[in-house]
Design a protein around this motif. Structure first.
Motif, PDB file in Angstrom:
ATOM      1  N   GLU A 144       1.326  -8.954 -26.721  1.00 16.06           N
ATOM      2  CA  GLU A 144       0.529  -8.482 -25.600  1.00 16.06           C
ATOM      3  C   GLU A 144       0.468  -6.962 -25.628  1.00 16.06           C
ATOM      4  OE1 GLU A 144       2.978 -12.035 -23.609  1.00 16.06           O
ATOM      5  OE2 GLU A 144       3.399  -9.956 -23.067  1.00 16.06           O
ATOM      6  N   GLU A 145      -0.718  -6.413 -25.457  1.00 17.44           N
ATOM      7  CA  GLU A 145      -0.899  -4.964 -25.507  1.00 17.44           C
ATOM      8  C   GLU A 145      -0.474  -4.340 -24.172  1.00 17.44           C
ATOM      9  OE1 GLU A 145      -2.347  -1.305 -24.855  1.00 17.44           O
ATOM     10  OE2 GLU A 145      -4.046  -2.616 -24.472  1.00 17.44           O
ATOM     11  N   HIS A 149       0.522  -8.334 -35.071  1.00 21.50           N
ATOM     12  CA  HIS A 149       1.532  -7.534 -35.754  1.00 21.50           C
ATOM     13  C   HIS A 149       1.240  -7.538 -37.251  1.00 21.50           C
ATOM     14  CE1 HIS A 149       3.631  -7.432 -31.996  1.00 21.50           C
ATOM     15  NE2 HIS A 149       3.870  -8.727 -31.992  1.00 21.50           N
ATOM     16  N   SER A 150       1.258  -6.356 -37.847  1.00 21.95           N
ATOM     17  CA  SER A 150       0.937  -6.272 -39.276  1.00 21.95           C
ATOM     18  C   SER A 150       1.967  -6.995 -40.126  1.00 21.95           C
ATOM     19  CB  SER A 150       0.820  -4.803 -39.698  1.00 21.95           C
ATOM     20  OG  SER A 150       1.998  -4.095 -39.358  1.00 21.95           O
ATOM     21  N   ILE A 152      -0.542   2.586 -29.978  1.00 22.51           N
ATOM     22  CA  ILE A 152      -0.588   1.296 -29.296  1.00 22.51           C
ATOM     23  C   ILE A 152       0.810   0.684 -29.245  1.00 22.51           C
ATOM     24  CG2 ILE A 152      -1.077  -0.079 -31.378  1.00 22.51           C
ATOM     25  CD1 ILE A 152      -3.080  -1.679 -29.598  1.00 22.51           C
ATOM     26  N   SER A 190       3.064  -2.999 -27.959  1.00 26.05           N
ATOM     27  CA  SER A 190       2.892  -4.417 -27.643  1.00 26.05           C
ATOM     28  C   SER A 190       4.244  -5.116 -27.537  1.00 26.05           C
ATOM     29  CB  SER A 190       2.040  -5.105 -28.716  1.00 26.05           C
ATOM     30  OG  SER A 190       2.652  -4.968 -29.988  1.00 26.05           O
ATOM     31  N   THR A 199       5.446   2.334 -37.773  1.00 25.77           N
ATOM     32  CA  THR A 199       5.604   1.264 -36.784  1.00 25.77           C
ATOM     33  C   THR A 199       7.092   1.050 -36.553  1.00 25.77           C
ATOM     34  OG1 THR A 199       3.581   0.208 -37.608  1.00 25.77           O
ATOM     35  CG2 THR A 199       5.038  -1.115 -36.210  1.00 25.77           C
ATOM     36  N   THR A 249       0.375  -0.766 -23.860  1.00 30.18           N
ATOM     37  CA  THR A 249       0.502   0.651 -24.214  1.00 30.18           C
ATOM     38  C   THR A 249       0.734   1.538 -23.000  1.00 30.18           C
ATOM     39  OG1 THR A 249      -1.002   0.249 -26.058  1.00 30.18           O
ATOM     40  CG2 THR A 249      -0.576   2.539 -25.473  1.00 30.18           C
ATOM     41  N   SER A 257      -4.616  -7.837 -23.439  1.00 30.54           N
ATOM     42  CA  SER A 257      -5.266  -7.894 -24.746  1.00 30.54           C
ATOM     43  C   SER A 257      -4.235  -8.298 -25.789  1.00 30.54           C
ATOM     44  CB  SER A 257      -5.841  -6.516 -25.110  1.00 30.54           C
ATOM     45  OG  SER A 257      -6.768  -6.097 -24.142  1.00 30.54           O
ATOM     46  N   GLN A 258      -4.691  -8.954 -26.838  1.00 27.81           N
ATOM     47  CA  GLN A 258      -3.785  -9.400 -27.883  1.00 27.81           C
ATOM     48  C   GLN A 258      -3.773  -8.412 -29.040  1.00 27.81           C
ATOM     49  OE1 GLN A 258      -4.354 -13.475 -29.030  1.00 27.81           O
ATOM     50  NE2 GLN A 258      -4.430 -14.217 -26.929  1.00 27.81           N
ATOM     51  N   VAL A 259      -2.567  -8.203 -29.579  1.00 23.27           N
ATOM     52  CA  VAL A 259      -2.379  -7.265 -30.678  1.00 23.27           C
ATOM     53  C   VAL A 259      -1.683  -7.994 -31.827  1.00 23.27           C
ATOM     54  CG1 VAL A 259      -1.284  -5.122 -31.432  1.00 23.27           C
ATOM     55  CG2 VAL A 259      -2.144  -5.322 -29.093  1.00 23.27           C
ATOM     56  N   VAL A 318       1.370 -12.350 -32.883  1.00 19.85           N
ATOM     57  CA  VAL A 318       0.455 -11.663 -31.971  1.00 19.85           C
ATOM     58  C   VAL A 318       1.204 -11.377 -30.674  1.00 19.85           C
ATOM     59  CG1 VAL A 318      -1.702 -11.822 -30.672  1.00 19.85           C
ATOM     60  CG2 VAL A 318      -1.555 -12.826 -32.957  1.00 19.85           C
TER      61      VAL A 318
END
Length: 668
Positions: free
Chosen positions: A147-148, A77-78, A136, A138, A173, A150, A73-75, A145
């Motif tokens: 890869e998740e 980054h803020s 979470i 990544s 974070t 966790t 899954s894609q995560v 973005v």
């Protein structure tokens, strides 16, 4: 270079760097060294600086890392996880210092405090905590973005699932580097070679491959660890500087590199780098340079970022640990499990202060891919492996070369049948009486981490075999003083010591006995899981594959290896003879109510009364925990001679410090 040549070269470099990015970030199969990649990247940057109008929109100088893998899954980054600008010379770093001062409007002689940190050679990750709970995790991915991963990150013991803070921030974070220490990396690669599995080029690729597993039980088998080095989006707490950040987060259970240091100016940065260069080969993990950051967060915000990297940081890379030499011969070597490995015998050459005369070629497929032949001039590199590896062949146009070494038609040791199992890269001797396999199995059985038969090393094992005194590991327990006295330079005292060591080994823990048997795919960690789950050799020998796979971290391949081992009539007979000779493996369990329950110990410096492994085992058997770094949660620091930063940290925090004698008194 004219405009047309620059256009062609930029297009070529762009394609080539993108190809290597895919191999490195997405497949964990790099074809070139870091130094070669850096040279390509630097050349492209130089051309784009000279011809800015020719820079392509998809230039790799404008992006970070590789695209996220589709299987995860894609995560997002803020805040972007940027890459760092690289420096290779002292002048590069002084130029960086000048740029920082000019941008901030400071005088050239104005001091700027820098945080210096070892540049870990691992995989960058991001951990997100909400109200103190790990939510979470990544990878860096393309910087925007990731890869998740966790569940895989949760298997790393250094990552707290809950921050140890009374009032944790609403959102925290943290970014860090997951890495595999050198000792387990070497052991892990050796086991993979013996089992016919593809090897990892270096600890970084081993860490990346471990974290990108779809089955977290596989990740859990690998002793990954982490150093945190930066924050991402955070709410509910503020830090004034990088040093403030690194000093405070260990209190929450987040590990940081204790070699990080704030220095007052560029001269001290140079001294720090030189010091790390000197310590590089003594560290238990791989580093490939030093990261230099402006310490003040306020100044970092003023400096801002470029498209790909922050203006306030730079990575000063170490020179590659490589040398050029000649392959004088390529010799097939038979391992404990029958895997036949090509080994290059080299014209001796010094690589980073060590004289190198051999290099692993890992397997025939790898040797053929790199097209390595006897007589070739090659580049060898020390990169954390047991012995150096051949990086590439230096070809000379028109020069005659010898024929490639073919896969052996028969075992070079016993002349037995050689097979290549489908799905494996290994070539394996299947002769049950192969002397090389017997020799390696005896060495493994007697080794310190297995049955620990002190004094029974390679030299004596060779004599046991040459005198035909043993044919398998069970014969060790039938040896007599008269037989040992047949050895060269053997005396009464030494023979008695060997017999006493053999006798003492009879009561080793069950996990060590299981490991000593040399079951394929069963390392020390898996052996401990099996010992705890089944409690005796009899129970383990009768276990079904379903029962084995019900144990967390034991997959179908490992279960099949175990059941196949115990179905083998020859293995059954060896185990029967071992038990009949008085080998009675013991099961030692952690004392839940031991005297160290709830206590955390840190060991530092040179220990003389016990090894670190022994000390850790003592603490764990008494219900305690042996940690790698000092924090306010540490109960005791045990300091040997030449203790360094951990001892200093303990004194700063007021943690009780024990000598080795005081620790032993505590144990008694």
């Amino acid at each position: 270079m004219d405009r047309n040549a620059a256009t062609e070269r930029i297009a070529f470099l762009t394609r080539e760097i993108e190809r290597h990015n895919r191999l490195y970030y997405e497949k964990d199969m790099p074809e070139i060294t870091d130094a070669e990649y850096d040279a390509l990247f630097k050349e492209l940057q130089g051309l784009e600086t000279s011809f800015p109008e020719l820079a392509l929109p998809d230039s790799p100088t404008h992006r970070v890392g590789g695209k996220p893998l589709a299987k995860f899954s894609q995560v997002p980054h803020s805040t972007p996880m940027l890459s760092l600008e690289n420096g290779f010379t002292e002048q590069d770093i002084r130029d960086f210092d000048d740029r920082v001062k000019r941008f901030l409007g400071l005088a050239s002689d104005a001091p700027v405090a820098y945080m210096c940190e070892p540049k870990m050679d691992g995989l960058a990750v991001e951990l997100v905590y909400r109200a103190g709970l790990f939510e979470i995790g990544s990878t860096r991915g393309d910087g925007l973005v990731g890869e998740e991963i966790t569940e895989n990150l949760k298997t790393i013991k250094d990552i707290p699932l809950r921050l140890r803070a009374a009032n944790p921030p609403e959102l925290f974070t943290v970014r860090g580097e997951v890495y595999l220490p050198l000792a387990p990396f070497r052991k892990f690669n050796k086991e993979r070679e013996e089992e016919g599995l593809p090897f990892f080029a270096n600890p970084r690729n081993a860490a990346a491959g471990s974290l990108r597993q779809l089955d977290s039980r596989i990740t859990a088998k690998r002793p990954l660890t982490l150093f945190c080095y930066a924050q991402g989006e955070t709410r509910g707490i503020e830090f004034a500087s990088q040093s403030d950040f690194l000093n405070r987060i260990p209190e929450w259970g987040l590990p940081v590199n204790e070699l990080a240091k704030v220095v007052p100016g560029i001269e001290e940065v140079v001294s720090y780098y030189q010091g790390m260069m000197e310590r590089r080969d003594d560290l238990p993990y791989e580093i490939d340079g030093v990261v230099i950051k402006v310490d003040s967060y306020a100044l970092q915000r003023d400096l801002g970022e470029k498209s790909r990297s922050p203006r306030w940081a730079i990575a000063w890379k170490f020179p590659p640990r490589q040398a050029t030499t000649v392959v004088e011969d390529i010799v097939p070597q038979v391992g404990r499990t029958g895997v036949i490995t090509p080994v290059a015998h080299l014209k001796p050459v010094e690589v980073s202060g060590v004289m190198v005369a051999r290099a692993t070629l890992h397997n025939w497929e790898e040797m053929q891919r790199k097209d390595i032949r006897k007589g070739d001039t090659v580049v060898v590199e020390r990169a954390g492996d047991v012995i150096p590896a051949v990086v590439k062949v230096i070809t000379v146009e028109g020069a005659e070369r010898q024929e490639p070494l073919p896969i052996p038609a028969s075992c070079p040791e016993c002349g037995g049948e050689v097979v290549q199992v489908p799905g494996e890269v290994a070539v394996r001797c299947v002769g049950l009486a192969c002397p090389a396999q017997i020799r390696e199995s005896l060495k493994h059985f007697a080794s310190r981490r297995a049955m620990d038969i002190e004094g029974l090393g390679e030299k004596f094992i060779e004599q046991l075999l040459s005198l035909h005194l043993v044919k398998d590991v069970a014969d060790i327990y039938t040896l007599t003083k008269e037989e040992f006295m047949q050895f060269e330079r053997m005396g009464d005292k030494l023979s008695e010591n060997l017999l006493a060591a053999i006798e003492n080994s009879k009561t080793r823990e069950l996990s060590r006995f299981i490991f000593a048997l040399g079951i394929r795919n069963v390392g020390e960690h898996t052996a401990k899981l099996l010992a705890n789950a089944f409690g005796s050799m009899e129970n383990l020998a009768q276990a079904t594959e379903a029962e084995l796979t019900s144990i967390r971290e034991v997959g179908p391949q490992v279960a099949e290896s175990i059941t196949d081992f115990f179905k083998n009539k020859e293995n059954q007979e060896i185990i029967r003879r071992l038990l009949a000779a008085g080998v009675t493996p013991s099961v030692e369990e952690k004392r839940l109510g031991g005297r160290f329950t709830g206590k955390t110990f840190v060991f530092t410096g040179t220990l003389t009364r016990f090894t670190r492994d022994d000390a850790k085992k003592i603490v764990e058997l008494e219900g305690g925990h042996a940690a790698g770094s000092v924090s306010k949660k540490t109960d005791y620091v045990v300091a040997g001679s030449e203790a360094g930063s951990k001892l200093e940290k303990a004194r700063e925090l007021g943690v009780p410090v024990l000598t080795e004698d005081a620790f032993m008194d505590l144990v008694k």
